[in-house]
Write an enzyme that holds these catalytic residues in place. Structure first.
Site, mmCIF file in Angstrom:
data_model
loop_
_atom_site.group_PDB
_atom_site.id
_atom_site.type_symbol
_atom_site.label_atom_id
_atom_site.label_comp_id
_atom_site.label_asym_id
_atom_site.label_seq_id
_atom_site.Cartn_x
_atom_site.Cartn_y
_atom_site.Cartn_z
ATOM 1 N N CYS A 1 101.481 21.993 6.305
ATOM 2 C CA CYS A 1 101.143 23.032 5.334
ATOM 3 C C CYS A 1 101.660 22.677 3.942
ATOM 4 C CB CYS A 1 101.632 24.391 5.832
ATOM 5 S SG CYS A 1 100.962 25.776 4.893
ATOM 6 N N HIS B 1 98.666 24.630 10.639
ATOM 7 C CA HIS B 1 99.928 24.643 11.376
ATOM 8 C C HIS B 1 99.689 24.220 12.818
ATOM 9 C CE1 HIS B 1 102.685 26.684 8.538
ATOM 10 N NE2 HIS B 1 101.561 27.123 8.014
ATOM 11 N N GLU C 1 101.796 23.866 15.121
ATOM 12 C CA GLU C 1 102.673 24.612 16.029
ATOM 13 C C GLU C 1 102.163 26.032 16.265
ATOM 14 O OE1 GLU C 1 103.149 24.091 12.927
ATOM 15 O OE2 GLU C 1 104.016 25.898 12.015
#
Lengths: 225, 285
Positions: A84, A203, A205
Site C-alpha cells: 500500500c 493489501h 494480508e
C-alpha cells in the site's frame, strides 16, 4: 526459519503491522515487527507496510534512522515487499499535501485519484478507493537473474484483491508494473516487480486466500536466495 | 464500474451472535466465529462485528472473538459498539480489527473522530449513524441502539463527521433493521450523494433485490447484511445453548427470505452489479 533468517516487518509508526505479521505466520514464515535498524540490516527479507500519509511516513522513517538501512539493504540485494503506502514510498515523489520526496528506489510519481467521477447511474465514485477490485497480472519483463518466481507468478484471470488508497503510483518505466487495476476511470499500477523489489498497492494480508498465496510466494522467494 | 462490498454484520452480545428487529427484541443465534468462518469461505468482502450490549464483561469476550477471527480470516474486520475513547479504539485495533465503527462516542465527543483519524488513520474510522425517519421526512440520528435521539439531522451530521476525518460512513435505518422490508433508499442515497467517502448501507435486506436496489438506486458503496444471511446460516450451523426457536425467529421477520452469500452474490452479478465473485474466494485454498 531461524532468528537470523527471519523477515523483518518495518515498524515506522504507520500501518497494520500485526495483521501483516499474522498473515506471514499463517503461511509458515517467521516474521518480526521491528523499528530497530539492526533488524533491517540482518533480515533475509523485508516488508514495508503502510497506511496513512506519505509525508508523515517519510519523516518517520528518517527520524527513526530507518531510511538509510532500508535503502542500503535493498541495494545490497535483500528482497523487499512494499504494501500500500509501502509501494508508493518506493517512488521518487508524491503529490500528497504538496510535494514529498520518496525513497526513489523506482523512478516515478504518486498522484491522487480524480474526485469527480460519476457512474452511469449517477452514483459518485468515492475517494479513497476502498474494497475489492479486479487485478490483472502482467508478465514483467524484468525477471530475477536466477529466474526465481516472483510473488505474483502464476495468478490467473479473475483475481480480486483488497484496496484502501486515495493515491496511486505512475512508474516512469512501465516494465516494473506487475499488475494493473482500474478505478475512477484510471488504469493504475496495482503491483510492482523489479529484480528483488516487489510491492502491491492492495493489501495481500486482507485479500483472503489469494493474498496469502502471494505472501507465501514472497517467503519462498526469500528462502530461495 | 465500481466493485461493491457485501459485508455480513454480526451483532454480538455476551459472546453470542444475536439478531433483533428494529434494534431490539434480541434473539441468540449461535457462535459468531462459526458464522464468520462460513461467510468468509462463501466470499464475504469484509466482516462487521457490532457489540450490542457494551459492558466490561461483554468487552472481554468480544476481544477474544476478535483475536480468534483475526488469526483465521484474512479479510477486513470492522468492530463497533460502545467505543468511547481513543483507548477503546486502540484496544479493538490491537486485538485484530482493521476498522473501528463509532456512533454514540462521537456524537457525544465529535473531536474523537479527529483524534482517532490522526492516531490511526482516517481509513480505520467508520462513523456509524442510526437513522430514524421523522414526520417531516427528514432523518434524525439516534444513539444507544436506536433508543436515544440526538437532534442531529443525518446528512448534516454525516458531512461533519467526514470533515472531522471519518474514512467511511455506515448508515443504518432503525425503522427497517431486521424487518426484511428493504433498505431505506432515500436515506442511503441522500448520505451517499452528500459525502466524498464510501457509504455502507445497513438495515432491512429481505431478499437480493433489496441489496441490488440499495446499490443502484441508493448509491451505496457497500452493503451490510444480517438477517438475510444469519437466518439461512443458522439452519446449518449447530446452535448450542441457544434460547431460540428458528421458527419463532422467522415469525418476527416474516418478510426475510434467507439465503446464502454465494447465491446473493450470484444474483447481484447476474443483474449487473460488480462484486468479487464468491467462487474466487476459494480459488487458492
Amino acid at each position: 526459519m531461524s532468528e537470523r533468517e527471519s523477515i523483518t516487518i518495518i515498524d515506522y509508526g504507520l500501518g497494520n503491522l500485526y495483521s501483516v505479521q499474522h498473515a506471514l505466520h499463517a503461511v509458515g514464515a517467521s516474521a518480526r515487527v521491528s523499528s530497530d535498524p539492526s533488524d533491517i540490516a540482518t533480515a533475509r527479507g523485508l516488508v514495508l507496510p503502510g497506511v496513512g500519509a506519505f509525508g508523515v511516513a517519510m519523516e518517520n522513517l528518517r527520524s527513526r534512522g530507518l531510511l538509510e538501512p532500508l535503502v542500503r539493504a535493498v541495494r545490497s540485494g535483500v528482497p523487499c515487499f512494499g504494501i500500500c503506502l509501502g509501494l508508493q514510498l518506493l517512488f521518487s515523489v508524491s503529490e500528497e499535501f504538496g510535494a514529498h520526496a520518496g525513497l526513489d528506489m523506482l523512478s516515478g510519481r504518486v498522484v491522487r485519484f480524480p474526485g469527480s467521477v460519476v457512474t452511469p447511474e449517477g452514483a459518485p465514485v468515492k475517494v479513497p478507493h476502498v474494497g475489492w477490485n479486479r487485478v490483472t497480472f502482467t508478465v514483467p519483463e524484468h525477471q530475477d537473474a536466477r529466474g526465481a518466481p516472483s510473488p505474483f507468478d502464476g495468478i490467473g484471470d479473475d483475481a480480486f484483491c483488497y484496496f484502501v488508497h486515495s493515491f496511486y503510483a505512475i512508474p516512469n518505466d512501465p516494465r516494473v508494473v506487475a499488475a494493473y487495476a482500474e478505478y475512477a476511470s484510471v488504469r493504475f499500477c496495482a503491483a510492482i516487480a523489479h529484480e528483488h523489489l516487489f510491492a502491491s498497492q492492495f493489501h495481500p494480508e486482507r485479500s483472503g486466500a489469494l493474498g496469502l498465496h502471494m505472501l507465501k510466494q514472497f517467503v519462498a522467494y526469500v528462502q530461495s536466495l | 464500474m465500481r466493485t461493491v462490498r457485501i459485508i455480513p454484520r454480526l451483532d454480538i452480545k455476551g459472546g453470542n451472535l444475536v439478531k433483533g428487529v428494529r434494534l431490539e427484541g434480541i434473539r441468540v443465534l449461535g457462535k459468531p466465529e462459526e458464522f464468520a468462518r462460513q461467510y468468509a469461505e462463501q466470499g464475504a468482502d469484509e466482516l462487521c462485528y457490532m457489540d450490542v450490549v457494551a459492558s466490561l464483561y461483554g468487552r472481554n469476550s468480544l476481544l477474544d472473538i476478535i483475536e480468534r477471527t483475526a488469526r483465521a480470516i484474512f479479510i477486513p474486520l470492522t468492530v463497533g459498539g460502545g467505543l468511547r475513547t481513543i483507548e477503546d479504539i486502540r484496544t479493538v485495533l490491537r486485538a485484530g480489527a482493521d476498522k473501528a465503527a463509532v456512533n454514540t462516542g462521537v456524537v457525544r465527543t465529535p473531536q474523537l473522530i479527529a483524534d482517532a483519524a490522526q492516531a490511526f488513520g482516517s481509513s480505520t474510522i467508520v462513523v456509524s449513524i442510526e437513522a430514524m425517519r421523522q414526520r417531516d421526512g427528514h432523518y434524525e440520528a439516534f444513539v444507544d441502539s436506536g433508543r436515544e435521539r440526538t437532534g442531529l439531522e443525518v446528512v448534516a451530521w454525516a458531512k461533519r463527521a467526514v470533515a472531522l476525518g471519518a474514512g467511511e460512513v455506515m448508515v443504518t435505518s432503525v425503522d427497517r433493521d431486521g424487518t426484511g422490508l428493504g433498505y431505506d433508499l432515500e436515506l442511503v442515497r441522500s448520505v451517499a450523494n452528500a459525502v466524498p467517502v464510501p457509504v455502507i448501507a445497513s438495515g432491512g435486506a429481505g431478499n437480493p433485490a433489496h441489496v441490488h436496489a440499495v446499490i443502484t438506486e441508493g448509491h451505496a458503496d457497500a452493503v451490510g447484511v444480517a438477517s438475510l444471511l444469519h437466518y439461512h446460516a443458522a439452519t446449518s450451523i449447530e446452535v448450542q445453548d441457544a434460547h431460540v426457536n428458528i421458527v419463532e425467529v422467522k415469525r418476527h421477520a416474516a418478510a426475510v427470505s434467507p439465503m446464502d452469500l454465494a447465491t446473493l452474490k450470484a444474483y447481484l452479478t447476474a443483474h449487473g452489479v460488480l462484486c468479487r465473485p464468491a467462487t474466487t474466494a476459494r480459488a487458492y485454498v
